[in-house]
Motif scaffolding. Structure first.
Motif, PDB file in Angstrom:
ATOM      1  N   LYS A 102       7.279   9.710  -1.995  1.00  0.00           N
ATOM      2  CA  LYS A 102       6.170   8.738  -1.700  1.00  0.00           C
ATOM      3  C   LYS A 102       6.785   7.575  -0.897  1.00  0.00           C
ATOM      4  N   THR A 103       6.024   6.791   0.061  1.00  0.00           N
ATOM      5  CA  THR A 103       6.500   5.493   0.373  1.00  0.00           C
ATOM      6  C   THR A 103       5.405   4.428   0.319  1.00  0.00           C
ATOM      7  N   ILE A 104       5.993   3.133  -0.213  1.00  0.00           N
ATOM      8  CA  ILE A 104       5.049   2.094  -0.504  1.00  0.00           C
ATOM      9  C   ILE A 104       5.465   1.117   0.757  1.00  0.00           C
ATOM     10  N   PRO A 153       0.354   0.832  -6.323  1.00  0.00           N
ATOM     11  CA  PRO A 153       1.165  -0.339  -6.494  1.00  0.00           C
ATOM     12  C   PRO A 153       0.418  -1.374  -6.876  1.00  0.00           C
ATOM     13  N   THR A 202      -0.281   7.319  -5.934  1.00  0.00           N
ATOM     14  CA  THR A 202       0.812   6.251  -6.181  1.00  0.00           C
ATOM     15  C   THR A 202      -0.063   4.925  -6.068  1.00  0.00           C
ATOM     16  N   TYR A 239       2.871   6.158 -10.465  1.00  0.00           N
ATOM     17  CA  TYR A 239       2.686   7.743 -10.026  1.00  0.00           C
ATOM     18  C   TYR A 239       1.781   8.389 -10.918  1.00  0.00           C
ATOM     19  N   VAL A 264       4.774   0.411  -9.446  1.00  0.00           N
ATOM     20  CA  VAL A 264       4.301   1.336  -9.058  1.00  0.00           C
ATOM     21  C   VAL A 264       4.239   2.511  -9.982  1.00  0.00           C
ATOM     22  N   LYS A 283      10.552   3.538  -1.378  1.00  0.00           N
ATOM     23  CA  LYS A 283      10.424   5.004  -1.809  1.00  0.00           C
ATOM     24  C   LYS A 283      10.618   5.079  -3.045  1.00  0.00           C
ATOM     25  N   GLN A 311       0.736  -1.119  -0.029  1.00  0.00           N
ATOM     26  CA  GLN A 311       0.017  -0.043  -0.168  1.00  0.00           C
ATOM     27  C   GLN A 311       1.004   1.407   0.040  1.00  0.00           C
ATOM     28  N   SER A 312       0.065   2.117  -0.505  1.00  0.00           N
ATOM     29  CA  SER A 312       0.814   3.501  -0.670  1.00  0.00           C
ATOM     30  C   SER A 312       0.378   4.437   0.298  1.00  0.00           C
ATOM     31  N   THR A 313       1.177   5.599   0.541  1.00  0.00           N
ATOM     32  CA  THR A 313       0.883   6.359   1.709  1.00  0.00           C
ATOM     33  C   THR A 313      -0.427   7.476   1.051  1.00  0.00           C
TER      34      THR A 313
END
Length: 141
Positions: free
Chosen positions: A99-101, A71, A69, A90, A88, A118, A63-65
């Motif tokens: 962003k963080t996944i 995934p 984004t 974007y 991923v 990231k 999951q993404s923040t």
């Protein structure tokens, strides 16, 4: 009978020692988009990884923040020695990308089976000059 119990115990204990391990190819688990333009880049990048353990690796959740984004995780277990990928996408909104996944899996070489991936970079708006726009310089200059 004791021999059967001993063999069963050895087999069961050997299964408990089998461990999946995950190793990502991206340095620091980060993909740098660099400076990109929405008009020339689709925003898709791929995190490649290998199961370096001796048991099947199962990616349970990715999951993404944020919703910008998206995934995509593997649907099948990754066998020992095999590679897999997490794509991923974007959405390429202009501005900085940070962003963080979060990946959740059964790998034993990461804390609590969670690892952060990231993405970073910057999306710029490609400037186009209209063919109808006249040059502002005069021939006298």
């Amino acid at each position: 009978m004791k021999t059967l119990i001993l063999i069963t115990t050895v087999l069961l204990s050997s299964f408990s020692f089998a461990q999946p391990k995950i190793e990502f190819k991206a340095k620091d688990n980060t993909i740098d988009y660099g400076t990109v333009s929405k008009e020339t880049d689709n925003g898709i990048r791929t995190f490649e990884f290998t199961n370096t353990g001796d048991a099947p690796l199962i990616i349970t959740n990715v999951q993404s923040t944020c919703g910008c984004t998206v995934p995509t995780k593997p649907t099948e277990p990754i066998m020992p020695g095999q590679t897999g990928k997490i794509d991923v996408k974007y959405n390429m909104n202009p501005g900085p990308i940070r962003k963080t996944i979060t990946v959740e899996c059964n790998a034993k070489n990461i804390d609590e089976g969670r690892i952060a991936l990231k993405i970073k970079g910057e999306v710029i708006v490609k400037q186009e000059i209209s063919p109808l726009e006249k040059k502002k310089t005069s021939p006298m200059e």
